[in-house]
Design an enzyme around this catalytic site. Structure first.
Site, PDB file in Angstrom:
ATOM      1  CB  SER A 132      -5.251   1.565   8.590  1.00  0.00           C
ATOM      2  OG  SER A 132      -5.562   0.366   7.919  1.00  0.00           O
ATOM      3  CB  THR A 141      -0.924   0.034   1.231  1.00  0.00           C
ATOM      4  OG1 THR A 141      -0.161   0.442   2.384  1.00  0.00           O
ATOM      5  CG2 THR A 141      -1.549  -1.325   1.505  1.00  0.00           C
ATOM      6  CB  CYS A 142       0.150   4.851  -0.186  1.00  0.00           C
ATOM      7  SG  CYS A 142      -1.088   5.126   1.095  1.00  0.00           S
ATOM      8  CG  ASN A 143      -0.036   3.624   4.798  1.00  0.00           C
ATOM      9  OD1 ASN A 143      -0.293   2.441   5.003  1.00  0.00           O
ATOM     10  ND2 ASN A 143      -0.983   4.539   4.674  1.00  0.00           N
ATOM     11  N   GLY A 188     -11.394   1.312   5.308  1.00  0.00           N
ATOM     12  CA  GLY A 188     -11.802   0.085   4.636  1.00  0.00           C
ATOM     13  C   GLY A 188     -10.983  -0.296   3.420  1.00  0.00           C
ATOM     14  CD  GLN A 189      -7.317   2.709  -0.585  1.00  0.00           C
ATOM     15  OE1 GLN A 189      -7.171   3.647   0.193  1.00  0.00           O
ATOM     16  NE2 GLN A 189      -6.863   2.730  -1.816  1.00  0.00           N
ATOM     17  N   GLY A 238      -4.425  10.584 -11.220  1.00  0.00           N
ATOM     18  CA  GLY A 238      -4.371   9.149 -10.931  1.00  0.00           C
ATOM     19  C   GLY A 238      -5.715   8.520 -11.222  1.00  0.00           C
TER      20      GLY A 238
END
Length: 428
Positions: free
Chosen positions: A109, A49-51, A115-116, A186
């Site tokens: 998270s 993920t992005c993080n 929820g992603q 994006g």
């Protein structure tokens, strides 16, 4: 075999370190292939993920596999081992199960409860399945994690309480969405969330820009937005009130010179949100007059200090229940091959004795022979019933392997027979 997790996330490393490990789809596939090619690994996949970057692997030994997987991450980061290792974390066996369930439910998270991550966990399973690197162990674990995540969102108020990174970023900025002219750069999952939020918030115009025009057009069509060619980004920056960039590109997408020339000395307020890893927006953009830049790094720092949102305790309770239930089933399943091998041995003994009886009493009639067989089998079943039931009960409270090994030793069970049954159980 046991599950190993080696990972790095917003909790263990600053964004600038996470950026060095950012992977695209091809990079993720290559990493998984390298992991599963290791000497001690039989299955592997990764949550990206992005993080967060987490490698999940089914391994036959702890130390060798940790060194191998950590080495692969160090190599991809282009860092020295000493520089990166303090930011890596490791979970093993039951700890790995607990961690994945918490991740899938959103408890780990950056925005607690979002929820992603559930979709990103599903992607990890899908990628492993498509490339043949996920087998029975990780498939079972990830399927259960997805069920845990779904249950967390269905049975608690976490969805109402937890924002996404997009909503958290816009809330921090204070920029009004209603009536704004917005640009989303994006067309992936994060961009979809951004467009959806902007549409619900009453943005006057939403422009979707992506290097692949077809993806921009599909996303724009879903929300009555406008797909714009990537080459027109400069023109969109001239009139935008709000820009959200989340492309996953390897280089800077929104450059300083482009913003400067687009604004032409105008100090009109504009909010630019950069949710990409590595970053899409040149950090120097935030120094321009009238420009508010919300970056992933700044957002991570702010969110780290927030109190837990409503519903989190309920999610934690669900996750705790699910972890306990999953581990209990797994412990009981681990003794099953030994129990099956024991019963198979008993059956072999009964069959051998019946063959001896046939030789010694060849004139025994079929009815009597059947009655003897039935009686001997009942005796064997009764003798084995208590130890097999008891070993499953003990497996719930203690390490199942110790009782399984003791049972195998007491009855001199063939290790090859137990291993063969284990393989069959794993494939079913």
């Amino acid at each position: 075999m046991s599950v190993l997790v080696v990972g790095i996330s917003h909790k263990s490393a600053p964004v600038e370190v996470l950026e060095r490990l950012a992977l695209d789809a091809d990079g993720t596939t290559k990493l998984i292939a390298d992991v599963v090619g290791g000497e001690h690994v039989s299955e592997a996949t990764a949550i990206v993920t992005c993080n967060r970057l987490e490698v999940y692997a089914e391994v036959d030994r702890f130390h060798g596999s940790v060194e191998d997987v950590s080495g692969l991450l160090v190599a991809r980061a282009g860092e020295s081992t000493e520089a990166l290792l303090p930011h890596l974390y490791v979970h093993y066996d039951e700890g790995a199960v607990s961690h994945l369930f918490q991740v899938a439910s959103g408890l780990d998270s950056m925005v607690v409860g979002e929820g992603q991550i559930l979709g990103q966990t599903r992607d990890a399973l899908r990628i492993g399945q498509e490339h043949g690197t996920v087998g029975p162990a990780l498939n079972t674990l990830f399927q259960q994690a997805l069920r845990v995540g779904k249950r967390a969102h269905a049975e608690t108020d976490i969805d109402r309480a937890a924002p996404s990174l997009v909503t958290a970023a816009l809330a921090r900025s204070g920029a009004p969405v209603a009536g704004s002219r917005a640009v989303v750069v994006g067309a992936g999952a994060m961009a979809s969330l951004a467009v959806a939020h902007l549409a619900r918030g009453g943005a006057e115009r939403i422009a979707v820009i992506n290097r692949t025009a077809a993806k921009a057009e599909r996303l724009a069509a879903d929300y009555a937005a406008t797909a714009v060619p990537f080459a027109d980004l400069h023109d969109e920056l001239r009139t935008a009130d709000l820009v959200i960039s989340c492309t996953g590109a390897r280089g800077t997408v929104v450059r300083l010179a482009e913003v400067v020339t687009a604004r032409g000395g105008d100090d009109r307020p504009i909010t630019i949100v950069d949710l990409a890893l590595p970053h899409d927006v040149d950090p120097a953009v935030g120094e321009l007059p009238g420009v508010q830049l919300i970056s992933l790094a700044g957002l991570a720092e702010e969110l780290r200090g927030l109190e837990a949102t409503a519903g989190v305790e309920d999610v934690r309770s669900i996750v705790g229940q699910e972890i306990a239930a999953f581990l209990a089933v797994r412990r009981q399943a681990s003794v099953t091959p030994t129990v099956v091998a024991l019963r198979s041995m008993a059956t072999s003994v009964v069959d051998a004795e019946m063959e001896r009886l046939a030789v010694r009493l060849p004139d025994l009639d079929e009815a009597t022979r059947a009655e003897v067989l039935h009686t001997v089998r009942r005796v064997a079943d009764k003798l084995l019933h208590e130890p097999t039931v008891r070993v499953k009960e003990l497996a719930d409270a203690e390490p199942a392997s110790s009782y399984s090994a003791a049972l195998a030793e007491l009855f001199r069970l063939s290790p090859d027979a137990v291993d063969a049954i284990s393989r069959v159980e794993g494939q079913s």
